[in-house]
Design a protein around this motif. Structure first.
Motif, PDB file in Angstrom:
ATOM      1  N   LYS A  45       0.829  -1.213   0.000  1.00 22.55           N
ATOM      2  CA  LYS A  45       0.000   0.000   0.000  1.00 22.55           C
ATOM      3  C   LYS A  45       0.859   1.257   0.000  1.00 22.55           C
ATOM      4  O   LYS A  45       2.019   1.234   0.388  1.00 22.55           O
ATOM      5  CB  LYS A  45      -0.925   0.005   1.212  1.00 22.55           C
ATOM      6  N   LEU A  46       0.242   2.346  -0.444  1.00 23.18           N
ATOM      7  CA  LEU A  46       0.840   3.681  -0.388  1.00 23.18           C
ATOM      8  C   LEU A  46      -0.044   4.550   0.489  1.00 23.18           C
ATOM      9  O   LEU A  46      -1.269   4.397   0.499  1.00 23.18           O
ATOM     10  CB  LEU A  46       0.954   4.287  -1.790  1.00 23.18           C
ATOM     11  N   TYR A  47       0.569   5.483   1.210  1.00 21.59           N
ATOM     12  CA  TYR A  47      -0.137   6.280   2.218  1.00 21.59           C
ATOM     13  C   TYR A  47       0.173   7.762   2.066  1.00 21.59           C
ATOM     14  O   TYR A  47       1.266   8.141   1.657  1.00 21.59           O
ATOM     15  CB  TYR A  47       0.327   5.866   3.625  1.00 21.59           C
ATOM     16  N   THR A  48      -0.773   8.591   2.483  1.00 21.55           N
ATOM     17  CA  THR A  48      -0.509  10.022   2.601  1.00 21.55           C
ATOM     18  C   THR A  48       0.237  10.267   3.912  1.00 21.55           C
ATOM     19  O   THR A  48       0.253   9.412   4.802  1.00 21.55           O
ATOM     20  CB  THR A  48      -1.815  10.835   2.620  1.00 21.55           C
ATOM     21  N   ILE A  49       0.824  11.439   4.054  1.00 18.15           N
ATOM     22  CA  ILE A  49       1.497  11.781   5.312  1.00 18.15           C
ATOM     23  C   ILE A  49       0.511  11.751   6.481  1.00 18.15           C
ATOM     24  O   ILE A  49       0.835  11.200   7.535  1.00 18.15           O
ATOM     25  CB  ILE A  49       2.236  13.126   5.210  1.00 18.15           C
ATOM     26  N   PRO A  50      -0.706  12.311   6.364  1.00 20.46           N
ATOM     27  CA  PRO A  50      -1.641  12.215   7.485  1.00 20.46           C
ATOM     28  C   PRO A  50      -1.974  10.769   7.865  1.00 20.46           C
ATOM     29  O   PRO A  50      -2.139  10.453   9.039  1.00 20.46           O
ATOM     30  CB  PRO A  50      -2.880  12.967   6.997  1.00 20.46           C
ATOM     31  N   GLU A  51      -2.054   9.871   6.887  1.00 20.13           N
ATOM     32  CA  GLU A  51      -2.321   8.471   7.208  1.00 20.13           C
ATOM     33  C   GLU A  51      -1.143   7.855   7.963  1.00 20.13           C
ATOM     34  O   GLU A  51      -1.326   7.138   8.947  1.00 20.13           O
ATOM     35  CB  GLU A  51      -2.600   7.681   5.931  1.00 20.13           C
ATOM     36  N   ILE A  52       0.078   8.138   7.520  1.00 19.98           N
ATOM     37  CA  ILE A  52       1.264   7.643   8.217  1.00 19.98           C
ATOM     38  C   ILE A  52       1.304   8.198   9.631  1.00 19.98           C
ATOM     39  O   ILE A  52       1.616   7.474  10.588  1.00 19.98           O
ATOM     40  CB  ILE A  52       2.545   7.993   7.434  1.00 19.98           C
ATOM     41  N   ALA A  53       0.959   9.462   9.783  1.00 17.24           N
ATOM     42  CA  ALA A  53       0.952  10.079  11.116  1.00 17.24           C
ATOM     43  C   ALA A  53       0.010   9.335  12.056  1.00 17.24           C
ATOM     44  O   ALA A  53       0.335   9.110  13.224  1.00 17.24           O
ATOM     45  CB  ALA A  53       0.555  11.548  11.008  1.00 17.24           C
ATOM     46  N   ARG A  54      -1.151   8.947  11.566  1.00 21.74           N
ATOM     47  CA  ARG A  54      -2.109   8.198  12.386  1.00 21.74           C
ATOM     48  C   ARG A  54      -1.539   6.824  12.756  1.00 21.74           C
ATOM     49  O   ARG A  54      -1.639   6.388  13.899  1.00 21.74           O
ATOM     50  CB  ARG A  54      -3.430   8.040  11.632  1.00 21.74           C
ATOM     51  N   LEU A  55      -0.967   6.136  11.775  1.00 22.18           N
ATOM     52  CA  LEU A  55      -0.417   4.807  12.020  1.00 22.18           C
ATOM     53  C   LEU A  55       0.704   4.853  13.058  1.00 22.18           C
ATOM     54  O   LEU A  55       0.826   3.952  13.889  1.00 22.18           O
ATOM     55  CB  LEU A  55       0.096   4.194  10.712  1.00 22.18           C
ATOM     56  N   GLY A  58      -0.606   4.530  16.410  1.00 20.65           N
ATOM     57  CA  GLY A  58      -1.357   3.315  16.713  1.00 20.65           C
ATOM     58  C   GLY A  58      -2.824   3.416  16.342  1.00 20.65           C
ATOM     59  O   GLY A  58      -3.639   2.618  16.797  1.00 20.65           O
ATOM     60  N   LEU A  59      -3.167   4.392  15.515  1.00 21.07           N
ATOM     61  CA  LEU A  59      -4.553   4.585  15.085  1.00 21.07           C
ATOM     62  C   LEU A  59      -4.755   4.013  13.689  1.00 21.07           C
ATOM     63  O   LEU A  59      -3.795   3.867  12.934  1.00 21.07           O
ATOM     64  CB  LEU A  59      -4.866   6.093  15.050  1.00 21.07           C
ATOM     65  N   PRO A  60      -5.995   3.731  13.311  1.00 22.24           N
ATOM     66  CA  PRO A  60      -6.251   3.352  11.919  1.00 22.24           C
ATOM     67  C   PRO A  60      -5.915   4.517  10.988  1.00 22.24           C
ATOM     68  O   PRO A  60      -6.036   5.686  11.373  1.00 22.24           O
ATOM     69  CB  PRO A  60      -7.749   3.060  11.891  1.00 22.24           C
ATOM     70  N   ALA A  61      -5.490   4.195   9.773  1.00 24.31           N
ATOM     71  CA  ALA A  61      -5.101   5.235   8.813  1.00 24.31           C
ATOM     72  C   ALA A  61      -6.231   6.213   8.529  1.00 24.31           C
ATOM     73  O   ALA A  61      -5.984   7.379   8.210  1.00 24.31           O
ATOM     74  CB  ALA A  61      -4.629   4.589   7.506  1.00 24.31           C
ATOM     75  N   ASP A  62      -7.477   5.780   8.667  1.00 16.32           N
ATOM     76  CA  ASP A  62      -8.622   6.647   8.367  1.00 16.32           C
ATOM     77  C   ASP A  62      -9.299   7.211   9.624  1.00 16.32           C
ATOM     78  O   ASP A  62     -10.419   7.713   9.561  1.00 16.32           O
ATOM     79  CB  ASP A  62      -9.641   5.902   7.510  1.00 16.32           C
ATOM     80  N   GLU A  64     -10.672   9.515  12.475  1.00 17.69           N
ATOM     81  CA  GLU A  64     -11.068  10.918  12.524  1.00 17.69           C
ATOM     82  C   GLU A  64     -10.277  11.628  13.620  1.00 17.69           C
ATOM     83  O   GLU A  64     -10.210  11.135  14.749  1.00 17.69           O
ATOM     84  CB  GLU A  64     -12.568  11.047  12.810  1.00 17.69           C
ATOM     85  N   LEU A  65      -9.665  12.750  13.293  1.00 22.40           N
ATOM     86  CA  LEU A  65      -8.916  13.552  14.260  1.00 22.40           C
ATOM     87  C   LEU A  65      -9.350  14.995  14.168  1.00 22.40           C
ATOM     88  O   LEU A  65      -9.724  15.464  13.093  1.00 22.40           O
ATOM     89  CB  LEU A  65      -7.408  13.488  13.972  1.00 22.40           C
ATOM     90  N   ASN A  66      -9.255  15.712  15.286  1.00 19.58           N
ATOM     91  CA  ASN A  66      -9.488  17.142  15.179  1.00 19.58           C
ATOM     92  C   ASN A  66      -8.240  17.772  14.562  1.00 19.58           C
ATOM     93  O   ASN A  66      -7.168  17.159  14.502  1.00 19.58           O
ATOM     94  CB  ASN A  66      -9.856  17.766  16.533  1.00 19.58           C
ATOM     95  N   GLU A  67      -8.372  18.971  14.069  1.00 24.32           N
ATOM     96  CA  GLU A  67      -7.301  19.638  13.327  1.00 24.32           C
ATOM     97  C   GLU A  67      -6.026  19.800  14.150  1.00 24.32           C
ATOM     98  O   GLU A  67      -4.916  19.612  13.648  1.00 24.32           O
ATOM     99  CB  GLU A  67      -7.795  21.007  12.840  1.00 24.32           C
ATOM    100  N   ALA A  68      -6.162  20.118  15.423  1.00 19.92           N
ATOM    101  CA  ALA A  68      -4.985  20.331  16.271  1.00 19.92           C
ATOM    102  C   ALA A  68      -4.201  19.035  16.444  1.00 19.92           C
ATOM    103  O   ALA A  68      -2.977  19.025  16.322  1.00 19.92           O
ATOM    104  CB  ALA A  68      -5.397  20.888  17.627  1.00 19.92           C
ATOM    105  N   ASN A  69      -4.894  17.929  16.722  1.00 26.38           N
ATOM    106  CA  ASN A  69      -4.200  16.643  16.881  1.00 26.38           C
ATOM    107  C   ASN A  69      -3.541  16.209  15.586  1.00 26.38           C
ATOM    108  O   ASN A  69      -2.402  15.751  15.581  1.00 26.38           O
ATOM    109  CB  ASN A  69      -5.152  15.559  17.365  1.00 26.38           C
ATOM    110  N   GLU A  70      -4.259  16.343  14.483  1.00 23.71           N
ATOM    111  CA  GLU A  70      -3.686  15.938  13.207  1.00 23.71           C
ATOM    112  C   GLU A  70      -2.428  16.742  12.900  1.00 23.71           C
ATOM    113  O   GLU A  70      -1.423  16.196  12.452  1.00 23.71           O
ATOM    114  CB  GLU A  70      -4.694  16.099  12.073  1.00 23.71           C
ATOM    115  N   SER A  71      -2.447  18.020  13.170  1.00 27.06           N
ATOM    116  CA  SER A  71      -1.291  18.874  12.922  1.00 27.06           C
ATOM    117  C   SER A  71      -0.077  18.422  13.735  1.00 27.06           C
ATOM    118  O   SER A  71       1.030  18.326  13.218  1.00 27.06           O
ATOM    119  CB  SER A  71      -1.639  20.328  13.250  1.00 27.06           C
ATOM    120  N   VAL A  72      -0.290  18.120  15.007  1.00 24.41           N
ATOM    121  CA  VAL A  72       0.808  17.656  15.864  1.00 24.41           C
ATOM    122  C   VAL A  72       1.316  16.302  15.379  1.00 24.41           C
ATOM    123  O   VAL A  72       2.525  16.082  15.281  1.00 24.41           O
ATOM    124  CB  VAL A  72       0.364  17.578  17.340  1.00 24.41           C
TER     125      VAL A  72
END
Length: 107
Positions: A45-55, A58-62, A64-72
Motif C-alpha cells: 500500500k501507499l499512504y498520505t502523510i496524514p495516514e502515516i501520522a495516524r499509524l 497506533g490509530l487506523p489510517a482513516d 477521525e482527528l481534530n485539526e490540532a491533533n492531526e497537525s501535531v
C-alpha cells in the motif's frame, strides 16, 4: 506572531506553562521509541502523510482527528519519514492537485 498568539496556541495543545518541567513532577517517564517502517506500513500500500501520522500513533489510517491533533501528529511524522527515508518510496502524483503517496521500499 505575537507572544499572546503563541501562548494561546500552546495552551490549546496542552503544553504546560513554565517550561521546562522537572522530571520529578511525573509519576512515570516512558522511553522514546520510534517504529520501524515495516512495523506499521503494509508493503503493498501507499499512504498520505496524514495516514502515516495516524499509524505512528497506533490509530487506523482513516481515524477521525481534530485539526490540532492531526497537525501535531503530522509534525511528528515528517521527521520520522526523513529519518527512515532509505526504507521509503514516494509515488509521483499524477496531477498537480494530488498529494504524494509514500510506502515501503522493496527489500
Amino acid at each position: 506572531m505575537g507572544s499572546g498568539q503563541f501562548e494561546g496556541f500552546t495552551h490549546s495543545l496542552g503544553i504546560p506553562t513554565g517550561m521546562p518541567v522537572d522530571k520529578q513532577e511525573f509519576d512515570e517517564i516512558l522511553s522514546f521509541e520510534l517504529h520501524e517502517p515495516a512495523d506499521i506500513l503494509d508493503a503493498d500500500k501507499l499512504y498520505t502523510i496524514p495516514e502515516i501520522a495516524r499509524l505512528l500513533q497506533g490509530l487506523p489510517a482513516d481515524a477521525e482527528l481534530n485539526e490540532a491533533n492531526e497537525s501535531v501528529f503530522i509534525d511528528w511524522a515528517i521527521p520520522w519519514m526523513i529519518f527512515n527515508q532509505d526504507d521509503l518510496v514516494i509515488a509521483d502524483p499524477q496531477d498537480d492537485d494530488v498529494v504524494g503517496l509514500y510506502g515501503l521500499a522493496e527489500s
